[in-house]
Design a protein around this motif. Structure first.
Motif, PDB file in Angstrom:
ATOM      1  N   ASP A  99       0.828  -1.213   0.000  1.00  0.00           N
ATOM      2  CA  ASP A  99       0.000   0.000   0.000  1.00  0.00           C
ATOM      3  C   ASP A  99       0.857   1.254   0.000  1.00  0.00           C
ATOM      4  OD1 ASP A  99      -2.396  -1.345  -0.152  1.00  0.00           O
ATOM      5  OD2 ASP A  99      -2.781  -1.285   2.001  1.00  0.00           O
ATOM      6  N   ARG A 102       1.639   1.877  -3.504  1.00  0.00           N
ATOM      7  CA  ARG A 102       0.522   2.471  -4.253  1.00  0.00           C
ATOM      8  C   ARG A 102       0.506   3.984  -4.035  1.00  0.00           C
ATOM      9  NH1 ARG A 102      -4.605   1.566  -3.404  1.00  0.00           N
ATOM     10  NH2 ARG A 102      -4.513   0.758  -1.265  1.00  0.00           N
ATOM     11  N   LEU A 103       0.705   4.379  -2.782  1.00  0.00           N
ATOM     12  CA  LEU A 103       0.721   5.808  -2.467  1.00  0.00           C
ATOM     13  C   LEU A 103       1.921   6.506  -3.101  1.00  0.00           C
ATOM     14  CD1 LEU A 103      -1.091   7.665  -0.670  1.00  0.00           C
ATOM     15  CD2 LEU A 103       0.655   7.422   1.103  1.00  0.00           C
ATOM     16  N   SER A 134       2.170  -0.003   6.924  1.00  0.00           N
ATOM     17  CA  SER A 134       1.058  -0.606   6.196  1.00  0.00           C
ATOM     18  C   SER A 134      -0.277  -0.041   6.685  1.00  0.00           C
ATOM     19  CB  SER A 134       1.057  -2.128   6.366  1.00  0.00           C
ATOM     20  OG  SER A 134       0.840  -2.477   7.729  1.00  0.00           O
ATOM     21  N   ASP A 135      -0.242   0.784   7.724  1.00  0.00           N
ATOM     22  CA  ASP A 135      -1.445   1.375   8.306  1.00  0.00           C
ATOM     23  C   ASP A 135      -1.905   2.561   7.447  1.00  0.00           C
ATOM     24  OD1 ASP A 135      -3.161   3.083   9.837  1.00  0.00           O
ATOM     25  OD2 ASP A 135      -2.437   2.145  11.671  1.00  0.00           O
ATOM     26  N   PRO A 136      -3.145   2.541   6.950  1.00  0.00           N
ATOM     27  CA  PRO A 136      -3.623   3.643   6.098  1.00  0.00           C
ATOM     28  C   PRO A 136      -3.528   5.010   6.763  1.00  0.00           C
ATOM     29  CG  PRO A 136      -5.119   1.784   5.964  1.00  0.00           C
ATOM     30  CD  PRO A 136      -4.146   1.469   7.057  1.00  0.00           C
ATOM     31  N   LEU A 139       0.099   6.143   6.554  1.00  0.00           N
ATOM     32  CA  LEU A 139       0.439   6.489   5.176  1.00  0.00           C
ATOM     33  C   LEU A 139      -0.175   7.823   4.767  1.00  0.00           C
ATOM     34  CD1 LEU A 139      -0.024   2.978   3.520  1.00  0.00           C
ATOM     35  CD2 LEU A 139       2.140   4.141   3.986  1.00  0.00           C
ATOM     36  N   ALA A 140      -1.451   8.004   5.043  1.00  0.00           N
ATOM     37  CA  ALA A 140      -2.134   9.232   4.623  1.00  0.00           C
ATOM     38  C   ALA A 140      -1.581  10.454   5.341  1.00  0.00           C
ATOM     39  CB  ALA A 140      -3.633   9.100   4.866  1.00  0.00           C
ATOM     40  N   GLU A 154      -6.326   9.334   1.328  1.00  0.00           N
ATOM     41  CA  GLU A 154      -7.232   8.439   2.048  1.00  0.00           C
ATOM     42  C   GLU A 154      -8.119   7.656   1.088  1.00  0.00           C
ATOM     43  OE1 GLU A 154      -7.801  10.767   6.309  1.00  0.00           O
ATOM     44  OE2 GLU A 154      -9.093  11.292   4.595  1.00  0.00           O
ATOM     45  N   LEU A 157      -6.074   4.935  -0.698  1.00  0.00           N
ATOM     46  CA  LEU A 157      -5.750   3.797   0.161  1.00  0.00           C
ATOM     47  C   LEU A 157      -6.960   2.921   0.445  1.00  0.00           C
ATOM     48  CD1 LEU A 157      -3.372   5.723   2.557  1.00  0.00           C
ATOM     49  CD2 LEU A 157      -2.706   3.847   1.035  1.00  0.00           C
ATOM     50  N   ALA A 158      -8.142   3.505   0.364  1.00  0.00           N
ATOM     51  CA  ALA A 158      -9.368   2.734   0.573  1.00  0.00           C
ATOM     52  C   ALA A 158      -9.796   1.976  -0.676  1.00  0.00           C
ATOM     53  CB  ALA A 158     -10.495   3.660   1.026  1.00  0.00           C
ATOM     54  N   ASP A 160      -8.252   0.115  -4.652  1.00  0.00           N
ATOM     55  CA  ASP A 160      -7.116  -0.680  -5.135  1.00  0.00           C
ATOM     56  C   ASP A 160      -6.364   0.061  -6.237  1.00  0.00           C
ATOM     57  OD1 ASP A 160      -8.915  -0.839  -7.204  1.00  0.00           O
ATOM     58  OD2 ASP A 160      -8.900  -3.032  -7.340  1.00  0.00           O
TER      59      ASP A 160
END
Length: 216
Positions: A99, A102-103, A134-136, A139-140, A154, A157-158, A160
């Motif tokens: 994740d 991805r960000l 790995s915690d959204p 990360l946000a 946010e 991350l919610a 895909d």
């Protein structure tokens, strides 16, 4: 010159090597007047890592053995200190970096500087502060700290979003035989694998530049 750095935000060697390469690139640009266009690319050091919150040392010992894990952590800690980085493995926890990538891929679309700033925030969070990357929420908020839009982060991350792009980056790394992190690929022709000293990076950039420009 264009440089692509295959790294992972859960890998301390990537943190050390990227820091040294960035400093070397700045020095090279001052000397040669040639900017180095840097971008980070995903290459997960452990694609099967879980986000269990288990202490990182414990996870490494489970995979490699107690002695080997301690030796690995001691080596990278010593290398990091040379570059002014004080790693904190006492608090570090095992985490999946998917994740985060991805960000970071989204951040790269915003700008190369924003992507690198976010990567450094995530390295610090993971390797200095004991945060779970790995915690959204982690990360946000780190994305917001470097000026990226919090609500967009946010929402990403919610979903895909960027998952396929991350997988393609990993495949690209395999295609150029990445086996050590970081691996720097310059102009799709020259490769610098593993961690080197800052001076060695400067010399390598200069040698590549001279060959690239056809200098004797």
């Amino acid at each position: 010159m264009r440089a692509r750095l295959f790294v992972d935000v859960t890998d301390p060697w990537s943190y050390v090597g990227t820091t040294r390469f960035e400093r070397a690139a700045a020095t090279f640009t001052i000397v040669r007047g040639e900017p180095v266009d840097m971008a980070l690319r995903a290459f997960q050091v452990d694609p099967d890592a879980t986000s269990s919150g288990r202490p990182l040392r414990e996870a490494l010992a489970g995979r490699h053995g107690e002695h080997e894990a301690d030796e690995m952590l001691a080596q990278v800690s010593a290398a990091a200190r040379i570059s002014g980085i004080d790693l904190n493995f006492h608090d570090a926890v095992e985490a999946s970096s998917f994740d985060a990538w991805r960000l970071l891929t989204w951040a790269g679309d915003v700008g190369a500087a924003e992507q690198r700033d976010l990567a450094h925030q995530l390295w610090r969070a993971h390797l200095l502060e004991g945060a779970d990357v790995s915690d959204p929420f982690v990360l946000a908020t780190r994305a917001a700290l470097v000026g990226l839009d919090l609500e967009t982060a946010e929402a990403l991350l919610a979903s895909d979003e960027y998952a396929d792009q991350v997988r393609l980056q990993v495949e690209a790394g395999r295609a150029v035989n990445v086996t050590q992190l970081p691996t720097v690929v310059i102009e799709d022709r020259w490769t610098l694998a593993g961690v080197h000293s800052q001076d060695d990076y400067v010399q390598a950039l200069d040698a590549v530049y001279r060959e690239w420009r056809g200098e004797a």
